[in-house]
Design a protein around this motif. Structure first.
Motif, PDB file in Angstrom:
ATOM      1  N   VAL A 176       0.839  -1.205   0.000  1.00 23.49           N
ATOM      2  CA  VAL A 176       0.000   0.000   0.000  1.00 23.49           C
ATOM      3  C   VAL A 176       0.870   1.250   0.000  1.00 23.49           C
ATOM      4  CG1 VAL A 176      -1.633   1.344   1.378  1.00 23.49           C
ATOM      5  CG2 VAL A 176      -1.991  -1.103   1.063  1.00 23.49           C
ATOM      6  N   VAL A 177       1.900   1.261   0.825  1.00 28.51           N
ATOM      7  CA  VAL A 177       2.783   2.432   0.894  1.00 28.51           C
ATOM      8  C   VAL A 177       3.504   2.645  -0.437  1.00 28.51           C
ATOM      9  CG1 VAL A 177       4.851   3.367   2.007  1.00 28.51           C
ATOM     10  CG2 VAL A 177       3.070   2.317   3.383  1.00 28.51           C
ATOM     11  N   VAL A 178       4.027   1.564  -1.013  1.00 30.00           N
ATOM     12  CA  VAL A 178       4.695   1.666  -2.316  1.00 30.00           C
ATOM     13  C   VAL A 178       3.706   2.158  -3.375  1.00 30.00           C
ATOM     14  CG1 VAL A 178       5.785   0.317  -4.163  1.00 30.00           C
ATOM     15  CG2 VAL A 178       6.481  -0.024  -1.793  1.00 30.00           C
ATOM     16  N   GLY A 179       2.482   1.648  -3.343  1.00 30.30           N
ATOM     17  CA  GLY A 179       1.463   2.067  -4.287  1.00 30.30           C
ATOM     18  C   GLY A 179       1.060   3.521  -4.124  1.00 30.30           C
ATOM     19  N   LEU A 180       0.974   3.988  -2.890  1.00 35.50           N
ATOM     20  CA  LEU A 180       0.652   5.393  -2.644  1.00 35.50           C
ATOM     21  C   LEU A 180       1.710   6.302  -3.257  1.00 35.50           C
ATOM     22  CD1 LEU A 180      -0.495   5.241   1.090  1.00 35.50           C
ATOM     23  CD2 LEU A 180      -1.946   5.674  -0.883  1.00 35.50           C
ATOM     24  N   ILE A 181       2.964   5.948  -3.038  1.00 33.04           N
ATOM     25  CA  ILE A 181       4.060   6.747  -3.588  1.00 33.04           C
ATOM     26  C   ILE A 181       4.034   6.702  -5.112  1.00 33.04           C
ATOM     27  CG2 ILE A 181       6.576   6.912  -3.751  1.00 33.04           C
ATOM     28  CD1 ILE A 181       6.627   5.858  -0.814  1.00 33.04           C
ATOM     29  N   ALA A 182       3.851   5.517  -5.660  1.00 32.75           N
ATOM     30  CA  ALA A 182       3.826   5.372  -7.119  1.00 32.75           C
ATOM     31  C   ALA A 182       2.638   6.113  -7.730  1.00 32.75           C
ATOM     32  CB  ALA A 182       3.777   3.894  -7.497  1.00 32.75           C
ATOM     33  N   GLY A 183       1.489   6.069  -7.082  1.00 29.25           N
ATOM     34  CA  GLY A 183       0.318   6.772  -7.582  1.00 29.25           C
ATOM     35  C   GLY A 183       0.512   8.272  -7.602  1.00 29.25           C
ATOM     36  N   TYR A 184       1.111   8.805  -6.561  1.00 25.95           N
ATOM     37  CA  TYR A 184       1.358  10.241  -6.539  1.00 25.95           C
ATOM     38  C   TYR A 184       2.401  10.641  -7.576  1.00 25.95           C
ATOM     39  CZ  TYR A 184       2.310  14.969  -5.153  1.00 25.95           C
ATOM     40  OH  TYR A 184       2.470  16.333  -5.166  1.00 25.95           O
ATOM     41  N   LEU A 185       3.452   9.841  -7.696  1.00 26.87           N
ATOM     42  CA  LEU A 185       4.470  10.140  -8.709  1.00 26.87           C
ATOM     43  C   LEU A 185       3.896  10.066 -10.113  1.00 26.87           C
ATOM     44  CD1 LEU A 185       7.624   8.372  -7.255  1.00 26.87           C
ATOM     45  CD2 LEU A 185       7.157  10.824  -7.392  1.00 26.87           C
ATOM     46  N   TYR A 186       2.979   9.137 -10.331  1.00 26.22           N
ATOM     47  CA  TYR A 186       2.319   9.052 -11.633  1.00 26.22           C
ATOM     48  C   TYR A 186       1.523  10.325 -11.910  1.00 26.22           C
ATOM     49  CZ  TYR A 186      -0.348   7.319 -15.578  1.00 26.22           C
ATOM     50  OH  TYR A 186      -0.899   7.169 -16.822  1.00 26.22           O
ATOM     51  N   TYR A 187       0.794  10.793 -10.916  1.00 28.86           N
ATOM     52  CA  TYR A 187       0.043  12.041 -11.080  1.00 28.86           C
ATOM     53  C   TYR A 187       0.984  13.208 -11.369  1.00 28.86           C
ATOM     54  CZ  TYR A 187      -2.105  16.435  -9.753  1.00 28.86           C
ATOM     55  OH  TYR A 187      -2.513  17.737  -9.748  1.00 28.86           O
ATOM     56  N   GLN A 188       2.065  13.273 -10.618  1.00 26.86           N
ATOM     57  CA  GLN A 188       2.983  14.394 -10.739  1.00 26.86           C
ATOM     58  C   GLN A 188       3.720  14.388 -12.079  1.00 26.86           C
ATOM     59  OE1 GLN A 188       6.173  14.349  -7.922  1.00 26.86           O
ATOM     60  NE2 GLN A 188       6.380  16.562  -7.948  1.00 26.86           N
ATOM     61  N   GLN A 189       4.164  13.242 -12.540  1.00 23.63           N
ATOM     62  CA  GLN A 189       4.979  13.172 -13.747  1.00 23.63           C
ATOM     63  C   GLN A 189       4.140  13.094 -15.031  1.00 23.63           C
ATOM     64  OE1 GLN A 189       8.297  13.563 -13.714  1.00 23.63           O
ATOM     65  NE2 GLN A 189       8.104  13.839 -11.501  1.00 23.63           N
ATOM     66  N   ILE A 190       3.046  12.335 -14.999  1.00 17.29           N
ATOM     67  CA  ILE A 190       2.261  12.106 -16.208  1.00 17.29           C
ATOM     68  C   ILE A 190       0.928  12.839 -16.117  1.00 17.29           C
ATOM     69  CG2 ILE A 190       1.152  10.356 -17.635  1.00 17.29           C
ATOM     70  CD1 ILE A 190       3.408   8.451 -16.617  1.00 17.29           C
ATOM     71  N   GLY A 191       0.126  12.483 -15.117  1.00 14.23           N
ATOM     72  CA  GLY A 191      -1.122  13.186 -14.850  1.00 14.23           C
ATOM     73  C   GLY A 191      -2.082  13.259 -16.019  1.00 14.23           C
ATOM     74  N   CYS A 192      -2.971  14.230 -15.952  1.00 15.23           N
ATOM     75  CA  CYS A 192      -3.975  14.437 -16.986  1.00 15.23           C
ATOM     76  C   CYS A 192      -4.116  15.945 -17.189  1.00 15.23           C
ATOM     77  CB  CYS A 192      -5.294  13.825 -16.545  1.00 15.23           C
ATOM     78  SG  CYS A 192      -6.597  13.975 -17.753  1.00 15.23           S
ATOM     79  N   ALA A 193      -3.684  16.411 -18.328  1.00 15.28           N
ATOM     80  CA  ALA A 193      -3.675  17.859 -18.579  1.00 15.28           C
ATOM     81  C   ALA A 193      -5.075  18.447 -18.741  1.00 15.28           C
ATOM     82  CB  ALA A 193      -2.848  18.146 -19.826  1.00 15.28           C
ATOM     83  N   SER A 194      -5.990  17.679 -19.319  1.00 14.58           N
ATOM     84  CA  SER A 194      -7.318  18.228 -19.591  1.00 14.58           C
ATOM     85  C   SER A 194      -8.235  18.221 -18.368  1.00 14.58           C
ATOM     86  CB  SER A 194      -7.982  17.440 -20.724  1.00 14.58           C
ATOM     87  OG  SER A 194      -8.219  16.107 -20.314  1.00 14.58           O
ATOM     88  N   GLY A 195      -7.958  17.377 -17.391  1.00  9.26           N
ATOM     89  CA  GLY A 195      -8.794  17.291 -16.199  1.00  9.26           C
ATOM     90  C   GLY A 195      -9.997  16.394 -16.352  1.00  9.26           C
ATOM     91  N   THR A 196     -10.107  15.681 -17.464  1.00 13.00           N
ATOM     92  CA  THR A 196     -11.259  14.809 -17.689  1.00 13.00           C
ATOM     93  C   THR A 196     -10.989  13.360 -17.299  1.00 13.00           C
ATOM     94  OG1 THR A 196     -10.602  14.434 -19.971  1.00 13.00           O
ATOM     95  CG2 THR A 196     -12.122  16.251 -19.558  1.00 13.00           C
ATOM     96  N   CYS A 197      -9.762  13.028 -16.957  1.00 10.50           N
ATOM     97  CA  CYS A 197      -9.422  11.658 -16.557  1.00 10.50           C
ATOM     98  C   CYS A 197      -9.917  11.425 -15.127  1.00 10.50           C
ATOM     99  CB  CYS A 197      -7.921  11.433 -16.629  1.00 10.50           C
ATOM    100  SG  CYS A 197      -7.197  11.886 -18.202  1.00 10.50           S
ATOM    101  N   ALA A 198     -10.616  10.348 -14.914  1.00 14.89           N
ATOM    102  CA  ALA A 198     -11.234  10.101 -13.609  1.00 14.89           C
ATOM    103  C   ALA A 198     -10.203   9.835 -12.518  1.00 14.89           C
ATOM    104  CB  ALA A 198     -12.191   8.925 -13.709  1.00 14.89           C
ATOM    105  N   ILE A 199      -9.163   9.098 -12.831  1.00 15.70           N
ATOM    106  CA  ILE A 199      -8.205   8.709 -11.800  1.00 15.70           C
ATOM    107  C   ILE A 199      -7.063   9.709 -11.690  1.00 15.70           C
ATOM    108  CG2 ILE A 199      -6.556   6.922 -11.108  1.00 15.70           C
ATOM    109  CD1 ILE A 199      -8.451   4.885 -12.390  1.00 15.70           C
ATOM    110  N   THR A 200      -6.510  10.144 -12.793  1.00 18.83           N
ATOM    111  CA  THR A 200      -5.295  10.945 -12.743  1.00 18.83           C
ATOM    112  C   THR A 200      -5.528  12.450 -12.772  1.00 18.83           C
ATOM    113  OG1 THR A 200      -5.051  10.777 -15.135  1.00 18.83           O
ATOM    114  CG2 THR A 200      -3.925   9.120 -13.809  1.00 18.83           C
TER     115      THR A 200
END
Length: 64
Positions: free
Chosen positions: A13-37
């Motif tokens: 869970v801790v590794v996933g939390l870090i990876a999820g935040y890094l995914y948002y920070q590095q890749i994310g969703c520019a338009s804001g329409t992506c449900a997860i990112t």
């Protein structure tokens, strides 16, 4: 469930939390329409869930 199961799943869970935040920070969703990112909270929680499930696969089941 034993103590090892909780520890391994918690680490996942801790590794996933870090990876999820890094995914948002590095890749994310520019338009804001992506449900997860589109939001950091959603991406972080989803990463934690997936990390816990993934690491839980590596816990051996007790034999009866």
């Amino acid at each position: 469930m034993n103590k090892k199961t909780y520890i391994v799943t918690g680490i996942g869970v801790v590794v996933g939390l870090i990876a999820g935040y890094l995914y948002y920070q590095q890749i994310g969703c520019a338009s804001g329409t992506c449900a997860i990112t589109s939001k950091p909270l959603n991406s972080t929680l989803y990463g934690g869930l997936m990390g816990g499930l993934l690491f839980n696969l590596f816990v051996s089941k007790p034999k009866k």
